[in-house]
Design an enzyme around this catalytic site. Structure first.
Site, PDB file in Angstrom:
ATOM      1  N   CYS A 190      61.964  -4.659 -33.605  1.00  0.00           N
ATOM      2  CA  CYS A 190      62.557  -5.952 -33.271  1.00  0.00           C
ATOM      3  C   CYS A 190      63.888  -6.083 -34.021  1.00  0.00           C
ATOM      4  O   CYS A 190      63.922  -5.986 -35.250  1.00  0.00           O
ATOM      5  CB  CYS A 190      61.635  -7.110 -33.651  1.00  0.00           C
ATOM      6  SG  CYS A 190      62.378  -8.699 -33.191  1.00  0.00           S
TER       7      CYS A 190
ATOM      8  N   LYS B  50      53.715 -10.455 -25.099  1.00  0.00           N
ATOM      9  CA  LYS B  50      54.800 -10.652 -26.073  1.00  0.00           C
ATOM     10  C   LYS B  50      54.266 -10.186 -27.421  1.00  0.00           C
ATOM     11  O   LYS B  50      53.065 -10.313 -27.725  1.00  0.00           O
ATOM     12  CB  LYS B  50      55.183 -12.138 -26.151  1.00  0.00           C
ATOM     13  CG  LYS B  50      56.164 -12.463 -27.277  1.00  0.00           C
ATOM     14  CD  LYS B  50      57.518 -11.772 -27.099  1.00  0.00           C
ATOM     15  CE  LYS B  50      58.447 -12.012 -28.302  1.00  0.00           C
ATOM     16  NZ  LYS B  50      59.729 -11.276 -28.141  1.00  0.00           N
TER      17      LYS B  50
HETATM   18  O1  IRO Z   1      64.059 -11.170 -30.352  1.00  0.00           O
HETATM   19  C1  IRO Z   1      62.915 -10.724 -29.983  1.00  0.00           C
HETATM   20  O2  IRO Z   1      61.874 -11.400 -29.964  1.00  0.00           O
HETATM   21  C2  IRO Z   1      62.902  -9.290 -29.568  1.00  0.00           C
HETATM   22  N1  IRO Z   1      63.948  -8.891 -28.783  1.00  0.00           N
HETATM   23  C3  IRO Z   1      64.090  -7.558 -28.418  1.00  0.00           C
HETATM   24  O3  IRO Z   1      65.052  -7.186 -27.713  1.00  0.00           O
HETATM   25  N2  IRO Z   1      63.176  -6.655 -28.835  1.00  0.00           N
HETATM   26  C4  IRO Z   1      62.104  -6.999 -29.605  1.00  0.00           C
HETATM   27  O4  IRO Z   1      61.279  -6.121 -29.963  1.00  0.00           O
HETATM   28  C5  IRO Z   1      61.959  -8.382 -29.983  1.00  0.00           C
HETATM   29  I1  IRO Z   1      60.323  -8.934 -31.130  1.00  0.00           I
END
Ligand code: IRO
Length: 312
Positions: free
Chosen positions: A130, A44
Site C-alpha cells: 500500500c 478491500k
Molecule cells: O490507498 C489505498 O487504500 C491503496 N491504494 C493502492 O493503490 N494500493 C493499495 O494497496 C492500497 I491499501
C-alpha cells in the site's frame, strides 16, 4: 473454449476477478462482483480495525488510467470475514480471497490468527504494497522486512496465502526478491500494485487532482501495463513452479488479459477499468479473451500461459 483456471490447487470457472480496492469495500459492492461473470472476488484490504482513510478527492480517473490515495479505508477484517462466511454458505462452489494488511508484524500475526480461527476456507492475499498510508513505507521495497514477515507468516498460518507486491523496475531487484520468495510455500505472487506516488496535474487550474499527500498517489491503468507485464513475466521466469502469478495492472480488454497470461499469469485482476466500467466489464473481457483464443486456435489458458516468445 474455456477461461477457467486453477490457483493454490483450487478451481475457478473464470480467470478474471477484481483487484483489491476496487468494487470490494462493502457487501453492496462485493455482491455486484459476486453476481458478475468474475470468477471470484477479493475484498478491500482489511485491517485490524475499520479505517476512514484519506480525505477526498482521493481517486481520479483520466483517459489513460487513474491516480488514488485512498489511505486504506476499510470496514475492518471482521466485516469481510463475516461477509465471506455468509458467501461460503450461500455460494459454496466458489472460493474467495481476503486481502489483509497489518501495520506491523504483530498485527499481521493477529490478522492471520483471526482468519485461522474462523470458518474461512478461501485464499489470503497479504498486501505488502500500500503506497498511501502517510508515514508508512511500502513493505515490498524493504527486502529484509519482507523476509522477516514471510518467515513469521508461515510459522502461524497454514492455509493458502499469497502476497501483493509493488512494481519493481530493476532486474537485480527481481533476482533478489525471487530468491527471498522461493524460500517460502507461497501460493502466489500478485504483481503489481499501483506505481506508488505518481502525480497527475490539472494544468488548466494549475492544481493537483487529489487532496491527500499534495496530490501524490498510486498510478493505475494504461500507464501501468508495461510495468505490470514485466513484473508478471520476471517473476514467472524466476519463481519456483509452485508459486503461481496473479497478473494485475492495465487490463481493460481481452487482449490485455491475454498478454498477462502469455507472460505467465494464472489469474488476472482488474482495477482501474472495473472502477470506470462497472462489473459488467467481466462479461466483455471474458468474451474478448475467448474470441482471441478462438482466433489463435487455443482452447484453454494452458495452451499459451507463459509462452511469450523472445526475439533471440
Ligand atoms: O490507498 C489505498 O487504500 C491503496 N491504494 C493502492 O493503490 N494500493 C493499495 O494497496 C492500497 I491499501
Amino acid at each position: 473454449i474455456s477461461t477457467k483456471t486453477t490457483l493454490a490447487g483450487i478451481h475457478f470457472d473464470n480467470c478474471l476477478m477484481n483487484a483489491a480496492g476496487v468494487y470490494c469495500y462493502d457487501a453492496s459492492e462485493l455482491n455486484q462482483i459476486q453476481n458478475s461473470m468474475a470468477g471470484t472476488f477479493v475484498t478491500k484490504t482489511g485491517t485490524v480495525t475499520p479505517r476512514t482513510g484519506n480525505q477526498v478527492p482521493r481517486y481520479r480517473a483520466t483517459h489513460l488510467g487513474s491516480i488514488n490515495s485512498m489511505g486504506l479505508p476499510n470496514k475492518g477484517l471482521q466485516y469481510y470475514m463475516d461477509y465471506i462466511s455468509q458467501q461460503q454458505k450461500a455460494v459454496p462452489h466458489k472460493t474467495y480471497f481476503q486481502s489483509i494488511a497489518g501495520f506491523n508484524l504483530a498485527e499481521d500475526e493477529y490478522l492471520l490468527a483471526q482468519i485461522q480461527a474462523s470458518d474461512f476456507t478461501g485464499v489470503v492475499e497479504l498486501n505488502l504494497s500500500c503506497p498511501n498510508v502517510p508515514g508508512k513505507p511500502q513493505i515490498g521495497y524493504d527486502f529484509e522486512t519482507v523476509e522477516k514477515i514471510l518467515t513469521r507468516v508461515f510459522e502461524v498460518y497454514r492455509g493458502p496465502l499469497g502476497i501483493k507486491l509493488p512494481p519493481y523496475f530493476d532486474i537485480v531487484h527481481f533476482d533478489q526478491m525471487a530468491t527471498i520468495l522461493n524460500q517460502f510455500p507461497l501460493a502466489f505472487v500478485n504483481s503489481v500494485n499501483s506505481i506508488g506516488n505518481g502525480l497527475i496535474i490539472d494544468s488548466l487550474s494549475e492544481r493537483v487532482t487529489i487532496k491527500p499527500k499534495h496530490g501524490f498517489g498510486g498510478i493505475g491503468g494504461d500507464y501501468l501495463k508495461p510495468t505490470a507485464l514485466a513484473n508478471v513475466h520476471a517473476f514467472y521466469q524466476r519463481l519456483k513452479p509452485s508459486i503461481q502469478i496473479i497478473g494485475t495492472g492495465g487490463i481493460k480488454s481481452g487482449q490485455d488479459a491475454f498478454e498477462h497470461i502469455l507472460c505467465g499469469a494464472s489469474m488476472v485482476q482488474v482495477g482501474t477499468a472495473l472502477h470506470a466500467e462497472g462489473p459488467q466489464i467481466f462479461a466483455r473481457l471474458t468474451a474478448e479473451l475467448k474470441t482471441i483464443m478462438y482466433q489463435k486456435g487455443y482452447t484453454t489458458l494452458t495452451d499459451f500461459r507463459g509462452k511469450l516468445n523472445y526475439l533471440d
